[in-house]
Design a protein around this motif. Structure first.
Motif, PDB file in Angstrom:
ATOM      1  N   TYR A 136      38.051  42.625  42.065  1.00  0.00           N
ATOM      2  CA  TYR A 136      36.669  42.399  41.666  1.00  0.00           C
ATOM      3  C   TYR A 136      36.236  43.390  40.592  1.00  0.00           C
ATOM      4  N   GLU A 137      35.385  42.905  39.701  1.00  0.00           N
ATOM      5  CA  GLU A 137      34.646  43.762  38.769  1.00  0.00           C
ATOM      6  C   GLU A 137      33.169  43.508  39.048  1.00  0.00           C
ATOM      7  N   PHE A 138      32.485  44.468  39.650  1.00  0.00           N
ATOM      8  CA  PHE A 138      31.089  44.306  40.026  1.00  0.00           C
ATOM      9  C   PHE A 138      30.182  44.778  38.900  1.00  0.00           C
ATOM     10  N   LEU A 139      29.106  44.005  38.666  1.00  0.00           N
ATOM     11  CA  LEU A 139      28.212  44.243  37.539  1.00  0.00           C
ATOM     12  C   LEU A 139      26.773  44.420  38.008  1.00  0.00           C
ATOM     13  N   ALA A 140      26.066  45.353  37.399  1.00  0.00           N
ATOM     14  CA  ALA A 140      24.636  45.529  37.606  1.00  0.00           C
ATOM     15  C   ALA A 140      23.938  45.192  36.294  1.00  0.00           C
ATOM     16  N   ASP A 141      23.137  44.140  36.309  1.00  0.00           N
ATOM     17  CA  ASP A 141      22.501  43.651  35.073  1.00  0.00           C
ATOM     18  C   ASP A 141      23.537  43.440  33.975  1.00  0.00           C
ATOM     19  N   GLY A 142      24.682  42.920  34.376  1.00  0.00           N
ATOM     20  CA  GLY A 142      25.726  42.578  33.418  1.00  0.00           C
ATOM     21  C   GLY A 142      26.621  43.714  32.990  1.00  0.00           C
ATOM     22  N   LYS A 143      26.373  44.931  33.483  1.00  0.00           N
ATOM     23  CA  LYS A 143      27.180  46.094  33.124  1.00  0.00           C
ATOM     24  C   LYS A 143      28.099  46.461  34.287  1.00  0.00           C
ATOM     25  N   PRO A 144      29.388  46.682  34.023  1.00  0.00           N
ATOM     26  CA  PRO A 144      30.310  47.017  35.118  1.00  0.00           C
ATOM     27  C   PRO A 144      29.992  48.376  35.723  1.00  0.00           C
ATOM     28  N   VAL A 145      29.979  48.438  37.064  1.00  0.00           N
ATOM     29  CA  VAL A 145      29.683  49.698  37.753  1.00  0.00           C
ATOM     30  C   VAL A 145      30.703  50.024  38.837  1.00  0.00           C
ATOM     31  N   GLN A 146      31.510  49.048  39.230  1.00  0.00           N
ATOM     32  CA  GLN A 146      32.403  49.268  40.371  1.00  0.00           C
ATOM     33  C   GLN A 146      33.572  48.298  40.304  1.00  0.00           C
ATOM     34  N   LEU A 147      34.755  48.784  40.684  1.00  0.00           N
ATOM     35  CA  LEU A 147      35.936  47.944  40.811  1.00  0.00           C
ATOM     36  C   LEU A 147      36.401  47.975  42.255  1.00  0.00           C
ATOM     37  N   THR A 148      36.827  46.828  42.762  1.00  0.00           N
ATOM     38  CA  THR A 148      37.319  46.754  44.138  1.00  0.00           C
ATOM     39  C   THR A 148      38.565  45.885  44.187  1.00  0.00           C
ATOM     40  N   THR A 149      39.566  46.360  44.923  1.00  0.00           N
ATOM     41  CA  THR A 149      40.745  45.553  45.207  1.00  0.00           C
ATOM     42  C   THR A 149      40.803  45.351  46.704  1.00  0.00           C
ATOM     43  N   SER A 150      40.722  44.098  47.132  1.00  0.00           N
ATOM     44  CA  SER A 150      40.619  43.747  48.549  1.00  0.00           C
ATOM     45  C   SER A 150      41.891  43.047  49.027  1.00  0.00           C
ATOM     46  N   TRP A 151      42.294  43.374  50.261  1.00  0.00           N
ATOM     47  CA  TRP A 151      43.480  42.769  50.867  1.00  0.00           C
ATOM     48  C   TRP A 151      43.128  42.222  52.250  1.00  0.00           C
ATOM     49  N   GLU A 152      43.497  40.969  52.512  1.00  0.00           N
ATOM     50  CA  GLU A 152      43.313  40.358  53.828  1.00  0.00           C
ATOM     51  C   GLU A 152      44.638  39.767  54.296  1.00  0.00           C
ATOM     52  N   PRO A 153      44.990  39.925  55.579  1.00  0.00           N
ATOM     53  CA  PRO A 153      46.222  39.305  56.080  1.00  0.00           C
ATOM     54  C   PRO A 153      46.155  37.790  55.921  1.00  0.00           C
ATOM     55  N   TYR A 154      47.169  37.223  55.320  1.00  0.00           N
ATOM     56  CA  TYR A 154      47.157  35.782  55.050  1.00  0.00           C
ATOM     57  C   TYR A 154      47.127  34.976  56.339  1.00  0.00           C
ATOM     58  N   ASP A 155      47.845  35.423  57.355  1.00  0.00           N
ATOM     59  CA  ASP A 155      47.900  34.630  58.587  1.00  0.00           C
ATOM     60  C   ASP A 155      46.573  34.606  59.335  1.00  0.00           C
ATOM     61  N   LEU A 156      45.644  35.470  58.940  1.00  0.00           N
ATOM     62  CA  LEU A 156      44.338  35.519  59.594  1.00  0.00           C
ATOM     63  C   LEU A 156      43.454  34.352  59.172  1.00  0.00           C
ATOM     64  N   THR A 157      43.519  33.981  57.906  1.00  0.00           N
ATOM     65  CA  THR A 157      42.614  32.950  57.379  1.00  0.00           C
ATOM     66  C   THR A 157      43.340  31.707  56.866  1.00  0.00           C
ATOM     67  N   ALA A 158      44.681  31.699  56.911  1.00  0.00           N
ATOM     68  CA  ALA A 158      45.443  30.551  56.399  1.00  0.00           C
ATOM     69  C   ALA A 158      44.993  29.260  57.077  1.00  0.00           C
ATOM     70  N   GLY A 159      44.763  28.240  56.270  1.00  0.00           N
ATOM     71  CA  GLY A 159      44.358  26.948  56.803  1.00  0.00           C
ATOM     72  C   GLY A 159      42.879  26.818  57.102  1.00  0.00           C
ATOM     73  N   THR A 160      42.092  27.871  56.804  1.00  0.00           N
ATOM     74  CA  THR A 160      40.645  27.820  57.040  1.00  0.00           C
ATOM     75  C   THR A 160      39.903  27.675  55.719  1.00  0.00           C
ATOM     76  N   ILE A 161      38.600  27.471  55.824  1.00  0.00           N
ATOM     77  CA  ILE A 161      37.794  27.282  54.612  1.00  0.00           C
ATOM     78  C   ILE A 161      37.526  28.595  53.895  1.00  0.00           C
ATOM     79  N   VAL A 162      37.916  29.727  54.517  1.00  0.00           N
ATOM     80  CA  VAL A 162      37.619  31.028  53.900  1.00  0.00           C
ATOM     81  C   VAL A 162      38.891  31.752  53.475  1.00  0.00           C
ATOM     82  N   VAL A 163      39.998  31.027  53.334  1.00  0.00           N
ATOM     83  CA  VAL A 163      41.245  31.685  52.955  1.00  0.00           C
ATOM     84  C   VAL A 163      41.127  32.345  51.581  1.00  0.00           C
ATOM     85  N   LEU A 164      40.331  31.752  50.701  1.00  0.00           N
ATOM     86  CA  LEU A 164      40.079  32.347  49.386  1.00  0.00           C
ATOM     87  C   LEU A 164      38.670  32.935  49.392  1.00  0.00           C
TER      88      LEU A 164
END
Length: 251
Positions: A136-164
């Protein structure tokens, strides 16, 4: 006396235009080709000159847009509190709204990414187990302020509507709400902040000087049965954000 290297001569000339007010904060510089022609040097010389001024904070590069005179950006107070997870929707949007700013983000998701050793340890899975990784590149009023890299176990959400995380009907809803939609209650989070210096790539994305001081927050969400459901690395440059923790007191 040795002659000054061409890129330093160009850097000095560009800096003089900023100092004299010929170029103001937010102004876009002419293209490298135009500057190379003006100073009778190669494009690579102009690139080195601009990179030097970016590391010094005088210029900022914007991916796909060009090079600009750096603007003085207000330092945001970013509160880390339990309440930010309880209001529903995106915590970041809520945080920015409380500061009178519009919060938004760009993201890129890869599914079925093997977990590196450190991420696997934080999630309590085996190294190489598949994960969904979102940057992620998070923006405040269009200006970047924060970067985030998120990891979720695939087997936790695989086949659900929230896998992505950024796809489907709950796109952008936040980890707590997304997990709740598939029957997983997120009951706590652990955050470990530590100082760092931004990488060259992070500096370019955030529009800060190369090697600028930042805070990295290693955050992990846990379900009520103790399973880690998401872990993330959050990078906030010190020049852009002050991180404050709100601690509830139960009397």
């Amino acid at each position: 006396m040795r002659e000054q290297p061409p890129y330093l001569r160009v850097a000095d000339a560009l800096q003089q235009r900023i100092t004299s007010g010929e170029w103001s904060p937010g102004d876009r510089l002419p293209s490298r080709a135009q500057l190379a022609h003006e100073f009778d040097v190669g494009d690579n010389v102009v690139r080195r000159a601009q990179e030097l001024l970016i590391t010094q904070g005088a210029l900022e590069g914007r991916t796909g847009s060009g090079t600009y005179v750096a603007e003085v950006r207000p330092r945001l107070t970013m509160v880390r509190a339990r309440s930010r997870e309880e209001r529903g929707g995106s915590p970041f949007k809520g945080d920015m709204a409380s500061l009178g700013k519009h919060g938004s983000w760009d993201s890129r998701t890869e599914a079925k990414v093997p977990a590196p050793a450190d991420i696997a340890a934080r999630l309590g899975i085996a190294e190489g187990d598949l994960c969904v990784c979102t940057r992620y590149e998070f923006l405040a009023d269009g200006k970047p302020v924060q970067l985030t890299t998120s990891w979720e176990p695939y087997d936790l959400t695989a086949g659900t509507i929230v896998v992505l995380p950024e796809g489907g009907p709950l796109a952008g809803a936040g980890v707590v709400d997304r997990m709740a939609s598939i029957g997983i209650t997120v009951s706590r989070a652990i955050e470990a902040p530590e100082p760092c210096h931004v990488t060259d790539e992070e500096a370019a994305l955030l529009g800060v000087a190369r090697g600028a001081l930042a805070t990295t927050i290693r955050r992990t969400y846990f379900s009520d049965d103790g399973r880690a459901v998401e872990t993330a690395d959050i990078v906030i440059p010190v020049a852009l954000g002050e991180i404050v923790y709100e601690v509830p007191i139960n009397l």
